[in-house]
Write a protein that holds these residues in place. Structure first.
Motif, short mmCIF file in Angstrom:
data_model
loop_
_atom_site.label_atom_id
_atom_site.label_comp_id
_atom_site.label_asym_id
_atom_site.label_seq_id
_atom_site.Cartn_x
_atom_site.Cartn_y
_atom_site.Cartn_z
N VAL B 4 0.85 -1.18 0.00
CA VAL B 4 0.00 0.00 0.00
C VAL B 4 0.89 1.24 0.00
CG1 VAL B 4 -1.78 1.25 1.26
CG2 VAL B 4 -1.78 -1.27 1.26
N SER B 5 0.59 2.17 -0.89
CA SER B 5 1.42 3.36 -1.06
C SER B 5 0.61 4.61 -0.72
CB SER B 5 1.94 3.43 -2.50
OG SER B 5 2.66 4.62 -2.71
N GLN B 6 1.19 5.50 0.08
CA GLN B 6 0.52 6.73 0.43
C GLN B 6 1.38 7.93 0.05
OE1 GLN B 6 -1.06 5.10 4.62
NE2 GLN B 6 -1.93 7.09 4.04
N ARG B 22 -3.38 10.90 -0.96
CA ARG B 22 -3.69 9.83 -1.89
C ARG B 22 -3.24 8.50 -1.33
NH1 ARG B 22 -3.51 9.16 -8.18
NH2 ARG B 22 -2.97 6.93 -8.36
N CYS B 23 -4.01 7.46 -1.64
CA CYS B 23 -3.65 6.10 -1.26
C CYS B 23 -3.80 5.18 -2.47
CB CYS B 23 -4.55 5.60 -0.13
SG CYS B 23 -4.34 3.84 0.25
N ASP B 24 -2.77 4.42 -2.74
CA ASP B 24 -2.83 3.38 -3.77
C ASP B 24 -2.79 2.03 -3.07
OD1 ASP B 24 -1.37 5.80 -5.33
OD2 ASP B 24 -2.47 4.52 -6.73
N PRO B 25 -3.88 1.28 -3.10
CA PRO B 25 -3.92 0.00 -2.39
C PRO B 25 -3.18 -1.09 -3.17
CG PRO B 25 -5.94 0.31 -3.62
CD PRO B 25 -5.12 1.55 -3.84
N TRP B 34 -9.55 4.03 5.56
CA TRP B 34 -8.79 5.16 6.08
C TRP B 34 -8.92 5.16 7.61
CZ3 TRP B 34 -5.50 8.25 3.48
CH2 TRP B 34 -5.62 8.35 2.08
N CYS B 92 -3.79 4.51 5.52
CA CYS B 92 -4.64 3.82 4.56
C CYS B 92 -4.33 2.33 4.65
CB CYS B 92 -4.36 4.34 3.16
SG CYS B 92 -5.24 3.49 1.84
N SER B 94 -5.59 -1.71 2.97
CA SER B 94 -6.42 -2.42 2.00
C SER B 94 -6.42 -3.91 2.32
CB SER B 94 -5.92 -2.17 0.56
OG SER B 94 -4.71 -2.85 0.29
N GLY B 106 -0.45 1.14 4.66
CA GLY B 106 0.59 1.96 4.08
C GLY B 106 1.41 2.62 5.18
N THR B 109 0.45 9.21 6.09
CA THR B 109 0.75 10.61 5.81
C THR B 109 0.68 11.37 7.13
OG1 THR B 109 -0.11 10.57 3.55
CG2 THR B 109 0.00 12.72 4.67
#
Lengths: 113, 114
Positions: B4-6, B22-25, B34, B92, B94, B106, B109
């Motif tokens: 997971v990338s934030q 932003r969050c990329d799961p 969240w 975040c 997932s 993630g 942030t």
């Protein structure tokens, strides 16, 4: 209303000994429990989980015990290693993990070399 | 890296400004969550999505907070008119839907409102 409680904010254990972290919950709907480990400035990392149909789950040095009647679970780490020093969060979910997680406030574990 | 990338990792903003995270799961995960964590506390649930549908929102999520997951992939969390009390770590997570499946987080942030 704190539904998941970790009453020990901190714990210090000698390297090689057993670390025991405790967690209590109040919501009877919780049926899936997880332990996460967190280092500073990082997100929580999943360690181990247990569902309410079991009373013990083991993964390497980590074992989680669940006492449903007492609404209590514990995480055992043996032997403890310096890299285990972190904050440990207990989390609970209903519907066997299909619901949101409710976290405790965490226990900071320090392993003394 | 398929975790997971934030983005961003850190954000400092002045009170009253708007911020968006932003969050990329993990790509095959249909559920995205969240959470917010303040000092000395565990993560607290804010909201979650199954695919693009927002299924639950916490009462912690005031009208100043809005989250989207437009195509069921990445998600954004916007805070309007930030207040000092919004300073926290926003996390975040997932997971794939189903029972006894853990959530992956993630790195978060860190928001500081000055």
């Amino acid at each position: 209303d704190q539904q998941v409680k970790q009453n020990s904010p901190s714990l210090s254990v000698q390297e090689g000994r057993i670390s025991i972290l405790n967690c209590d919950y109040t919501n009877s709907m919780f049926d899936y429990f997880l332990w996460y480990k967190k280092y500073p400035a990082e997100g929580p990392t999943f360690l181990i989980s247990i569902s309410s149909i079991k009373d013990k789950n083991e993964d390497g040095r980590f074992t989680v015990f669940l006492n449903k009647s007492a609404k209590h679970l514990s995480l055992h780490i043996v032997p403890s290693q310096p890299g285990d020093s972190a904050v440990y969060f207990c989390a609970a979910s209903a519907n066997f993990g299909n619901e949101k997680l409710t976290f405790g406030t965490g226990t900071r574990l320090t392993i003394i070399p | 890296d398929t975790g997971v990338s934030q983005d961003p990792r850190h954000k400092i903003t002045k009170r009253g400004q708007n911020v968006t995270f932003r969050c990329d799961p993990i790509s095959e995960h249909n559920r995205l969550y969240w959470y917010r964590q303040t000092l000395g506390q565990g993560p607290e649930f804010l909201t979650y999505f199954q695919n693009e549908a927002q299924l639950e929102k916490s009462r912690l999520l005031s009208d100043r907070f809005s989250a989207e997951r437009p195509k069921g992939s990445f998600s954004t969390l916007e805070i309007q008119r930030t207040e000092q009390g919004d300073s926290a770590m926003y996390l975040c997570a997932s997971r794939q839907g189903g029972i006894q499946v853990e959530a992956f987080f993630g790195q978060g942030t860190r928001l500081t409102v000055v």
